[in-house]
Design a protein around this motif. Sequence first.
Motif, PDB file in Angstrom:
ATOM      1  N   VAL A 567       0.499   3.659   3.753  1.00 53.63           N
ATOM      2  CA  VAL A 567       1.219   3.553   2.195  1.00 53.63           C
ATOM      3  C   VAL A 567       2.675   2.475   2.027  1.00 53.63           C
ATOM      4  O   VAL A 567       3.301   2.284   3.017  1.00 53.63           O
ATOM      5  CB  VAL A 567       2.007   5.070   1.808  1.00 53.63           C
ATOM      6  CG1 VAL A 567       2.582   4.853   0.298  1.00 53.63           C
ATOM      7  CG2 VAL A 567       1.127   6.156   2.126  1.00 53.63           C
ATOM      8  N   LYS A 568       1.947   1.765   0.945  1.00 52.73           N
ATOM      9  CA  LYS A 568       3.102   0.694   0.951  1.00 52.73           C
ATOM     10  C   LYS A 568       4.495   1.024   0.348  1.00 52.73           C
ATOM     11  O   LYS A 568       4.291   2.018  -0.672  1.00 52.73           O
ATOM     12  CB  LYS A 568       2.605  -0.435  -0.143  1.00 52.73           C
ATOM     13  CG  LYS A 568       3.243  -1.598  -0.503  1.00 52.73           C
ATOM     14  CD  LYS A 568       2.751  -2.620  -1.307  1.00 52.73           C
ATOM     15  CE  LYS A 568       2.248  -2.304  -2.469  1.00 52.73           C
ATOM     16  NZ  LYS A 568       1.670  -3.231  -3.321  1.00 52.73           N
ATOM     17  N   PRO A 586      -1.988  -0.006  -3.077  1.00 52.41           N
ATOM     18  CA  PRO A 586      -0.617   1.108  -2.703  1.00 52.41           C
ATOM     19  C   PRO A 586      -0.890   1.948  -1.309  1.00 52.41           C
ATOM     20  O   PRO A 586      -0.129   1.997  -0.560  1.00 52.41           O
ATOM     21  CB  PRO A 586      -0.585   1.919  -3.831  1.00 52.41           C
ATOM     22  CG  PRO A 586      -2.034   1.777  -4.376  1.00 52.41           C
ATOM     23  CD  PRO A 586      -2.330   0.512  -4.121  1.00 52.41           C
ATOM     24  N   ILE A 587      -2.320   1.588  -0.696  1.00 48.69           N
ATOM     25  CA  ILE A 587      -2.425   2.271   0.340  1.00 48.69           C
ATOM     26  C   ILE A 587      -3.736   1.444   1.119  1.00 48.69           C
ATOM     27  O   ILE A 587      -4.651   0.807   0.384  1.00 48.69           O
ATOM     28  CB  ILE A 587      -3.377   3.643   0.211  1.00 48.69           C
ATOM     29  CG1 ILE A 587      -2.054   4.595  -0.428  1.00 48.69           C
ATOM     30  CG2 ILE A 587      -3.605   4.342   1.518  1.00 48.69           C
ATOM     31  CD1 ILE A 587      -2.674   6.001  -0.822  1.00 48.69           C
ATOM     32  N   ILE A 588      -3.487   1.007   2.446  1.00 48.64           N
ATOM     33  CA  ILE A 588      -4.542   0.409   3.087  1.00 48.64           C
ATOM     34  C   ILE A 588      -4.902   1.172   4.315  1.00 48.64           C
ATOM     35  O   ILE A 588      -4.227   2.188   4.930  1.00 48.64           O
ATOM     36  CB  ILE A 588      -3.908  -0.965   3.775  1.00 48.64           C
ATOM     37  CG1 ILE A 588      -2.931  -0.739   4.510  1.00 48.64           C
ATOM     38  CG2 ILE A 588      -3.373  -1.762   2.391  1.00 48.64           C
ATOM     39  CD1 ILE A 588      -2.254  -2.005   5.175  1.00 48.64           C
ATOM     40  N   ASP A 592      -9.464  -3.310   6.144  1.00 43.17           N
ATOM     41  CA  ASP A 592      -9.627  -3.613   4.962  1.00 43.17           C
ATOM     42  C   ASP A 592      -9.078  -5.288   4.668  1.00 43.17           C
ATOM     43  O   ASP A 592      -8.485  -5.740   5.368  1.00 43.17           O
ATOM     44  CB  ASP A 592      -8.195  -3.209   4.122  1.00 43.17           C
ATOM     45  CG  ASP A 592      -8.600  -1.937   3.712  1.00 43.17           C
ATOM     46  OD1 ASP A 592      -9.624  -1.271   3.889  1.00 43.17           O
ATOM     47  OD2 ASP A 592      -7.619  -0.914   3.337  1.00 43.17           O
ATOM     48  N   GLU A 593      -9.969  -5.700   3.379  1.00 43.27           N
ATOM     49  CA  GLU A 593      -9.781  -7.164   3.384  1.00 43.27           C
ATOM     50  C   GLU A 593      -8.703  -7.234   2.348  1.00 43.27           C
ATOM     51  O   GLU A 593      -8.818  -6.603   1.310  1.00 43.27           O
ATOM     52  CB  GLU A 593     -11.091  -7.646   2.883  1.00 43.27           C
ATOM     53  CG  GLU A 593     -12.517  -7.724   4.024  1.00 43.27           C
ATOM     54  CD  GLU A 593     -11.911  -8.853   5.045  1.00 43.27           C
ATOM     55  OE1 GLU A 593     -11.229  -9.830   4.592  1.00 43.27           O
ATOM     56  OE2 GLU A 593     -12.315  -8.927   6.078  1.00 43.27           O
ATOM     57  N   ALA A 602       4.909  -7.514   2.546  1.00 40.56           N
ATOM     58  CA  ALA A 602       4.979  -6.031   2.268  1.00 40.56           C
ATOM     59  C   ALA A 602       5.083  -5.034   3.556  1.00 40.56           C
ATOM     60  O   ALA A 602       4.527  -5.572   4.504  1.00 40.56           O
ATOM     61  CB  ALA A 602       3.658  -5.926   1.459  1.00 40.56           C
ATOM     62  N   LEU A 603       5.918  -4.013   3.171  1.00 42.63           N
ATOM     63  CA  LEU A 603       5.952  -3.142   4.172  1.00 42.63           C
ATOM     64  C   LEU A 603       5.284  -1.654   3.959  1.00 42.63           C
ATOM     65  O   LEU A 603       5.291  -1.313   2.821  1.00 42.63           O
ATOM     66  CB  LEU A 603       7.518  -2.763   4.186  1.00 42.63           C
ATOM     67  CG  LEU A 603       8.061  -1.912   5.236  1.00 42.63           C
ATOM     68  CD1 LEU A 603       7.898  -2.214   6.685  1.00 42.63           C
ATOM     69  CD2 LEU A 603       9.540  -1.669   5.078  1.00 42.63           C
ATOM     70  N   PHE A 604       4.469  -1.138   5.168  1.00 46.19           N
ATOM     71  CA  PHE A 604       3.647  -0.181   4.974  1.00 46.19           C
ATOM     72  C   PHE A 604       4.254   0.777   5.822  1.00 46.19           C
ATOM     73  O   PHE A 604       4.759   0.382   7.029  1.00 46.19           O
ATOM     74  CB  PHE A 604       2.273  -0.421   5.206  1.00 46.19           C
ATOM     75  CG  PHE A 604       1.555  -1.269   4.125  1.00 46.19           C
ATOM     76  CD1 PHE A 604       1.054  -0.743   3.059  1.00 46.19           C
ATOM     77  CD2 PHE A 604       1.794  -2.704   4.188  1.00 46.19           C
ATOM     78  CE1 PHE A 604       0.073  -1.681   2.207  1.00 46.19           C
ATOM     79  CE2 PHE A 604       1.179  -3.625   3.199  1.00 46.19           C
ATOM     80  CZ  PHE A 604       0.451  -2.976   2.100  1.00 46.19           C
TER      81      PHE A 604
END
Length: 613
Positions: A567-568, A586-588, A592-593, A602-604
């Motif tokens: 989650v970002k 918002p979610i990876i 994922d491309e 970005a921080l997840f």
Amino acid sequence: MQIGPHYRARGGCTFRVWAPLRNKVDLRILLPEERVLPMEKDARGYWWISLEDVLPGTTYRYRLDDKLERPDPASRFQPDGVHGPSGIIDPAAFRWDDGNWRGLPLEEMIIYELHVGTFSPEGTFDAVSSRLDDLKDLGINTIEFMPVAQFPGERNWGYDGTYPFAIQNSYGGPEGLQRTVNECHAKGLAVILDVVYNHLGPEGNYLRDFGPYFTSKYKTPWGDAVNFDDAFSDEVRLFFIENALHLFCDYHVDALRIDAVHGIVDTSAMPFLQELAEKVDAISSLCGRRLYLIAESDLNDVRIIKPQKLGGFGIDAQWCDDYHHAVHALITNERQGYYDDFGELSHLAKALREGYVYSGQYSSFRRKRHGNSSLERPAHQFIVFSQNHDQVGNRAGGERLSSIVSFESLKLSAGIILLSPYIPLLFMGEEYGEDSPFLYFISHSDPSLIESIREGRKEEFREFMWDAKPYDPQEKETFLRSRVHWGKRTSGKHGILLAFYRQLIGLRKELPALATPDKESLDVEENDYTKILSMRRWKNSCQIFLLLNFSKSQQETAVSLPEGLWVKILDSADERWSGPGAMLPPIIKTGDELTMPKESFALFRSTETERGK
């Protein structure tokens, strides 16, 4: 303590000065009533006298062989500057309120470096105290003062100090520093003091008149080296060791940052830095709290920070210039001077994994192999930064990053420092994008010395080939231009950047995977073609993933992650942070491309409860 004036209360004071080659030394009391008193010499070359009628406020000089009169090299206060008489103070008169202060662990520090003279219009310790609440609200927990030892005039970075035991009179003197340290501790802030043991400034430096404090065996950028290993060096070493203990004991500071230890030339079997570390360890036990030594070094020599039991000097931590250079070269594309050795994303990736980038490889800038491996040293021994007084102030125009890179790159540099596995340091004003320069300034009185410094600065800048013309360091306007403008911090993009820094620091403290400096629980991957770097950190059930794009253009990337959803929790490109707009979802998940805006990160955070590798 064996050196200097020692006030004992109710008028008792012992004076002790080292002058081994002098045949006669007298104490000349100037105020409140002039008198000249002969001193006795002991076997080690110390001259001393003990009196019972000397009160704080008394001023004095030493008369050497009936010829020269000089201030005390170990003066505790120079009320009229470097050429004036020394003054007696009672350091025990200050009433400390920090009896319950137990210090701050090195690994928890978030450091804020400041210059007392330019941090406020007043340029005093008390003015620093008035801004502590704002710094604490930002998330800062450690204040680092650039040197405050007495220097000539009222304008100086502090590295031209000539009285290591005396606190700069124009800043508020000894009591001013005591008040500010006391206030810092009351607010839960640790204090680091920058000290200079590799040289003394040229004006007001009368040490040669007293004894062999310097040796011609070695040459440094400042002339003859301080005598740490030649004949008579025992007492020279003691002078600086007692200075460190004095600052810890009488001013309650929590750490000393030792300037440019590569300028300390010492071939002793027991090096000075090792002896100093042993003494500070001993005084830590007496104080009941951990006291630290932090080195500045461009040697990339891990012996400085290795424990003594492993053959090192036992210094607790060091500034990591390689980390700065790797970040700076990437975000600015500058390649002048020592930046010629940097500029690849792989340099930053190695700095993240190890600390030193150059660990024995050939350096184009130095034209030789440089450094040794820091891989085995723990992360809390490295202090990292994107700006500091040297890296800003030693530019011809004193430009901060805010004047040479985009707003997006300012946020990117903040992320790679504050979310790194190391101890972060901010330079005053960085947190809100201060755009006034930080220039080199002096206020010397010798015209030939002033001209020499002007020419020296021009020579320093030649290898960097900067377009900017150096400002005149002697001009008062140069100093005034270097003041931070505190009122800017809440307006426009300055306020947005301030809130961004506050958010980053809050996440660093809140998330276990970020809160502890750690190179072991770390994965770093880089792509020098796309300029995208990823970093995963974990602790217990907390995992974070940081994705950074150092490219000047939008880039595509695929991510490889442990199974689960991520989650970002922060995106520098978000419109909230005055960015161009977030492009990352918002979610990876792994595979994922993704498309990343230029100069962004970005921080997840993993939604899994268990760490997967």
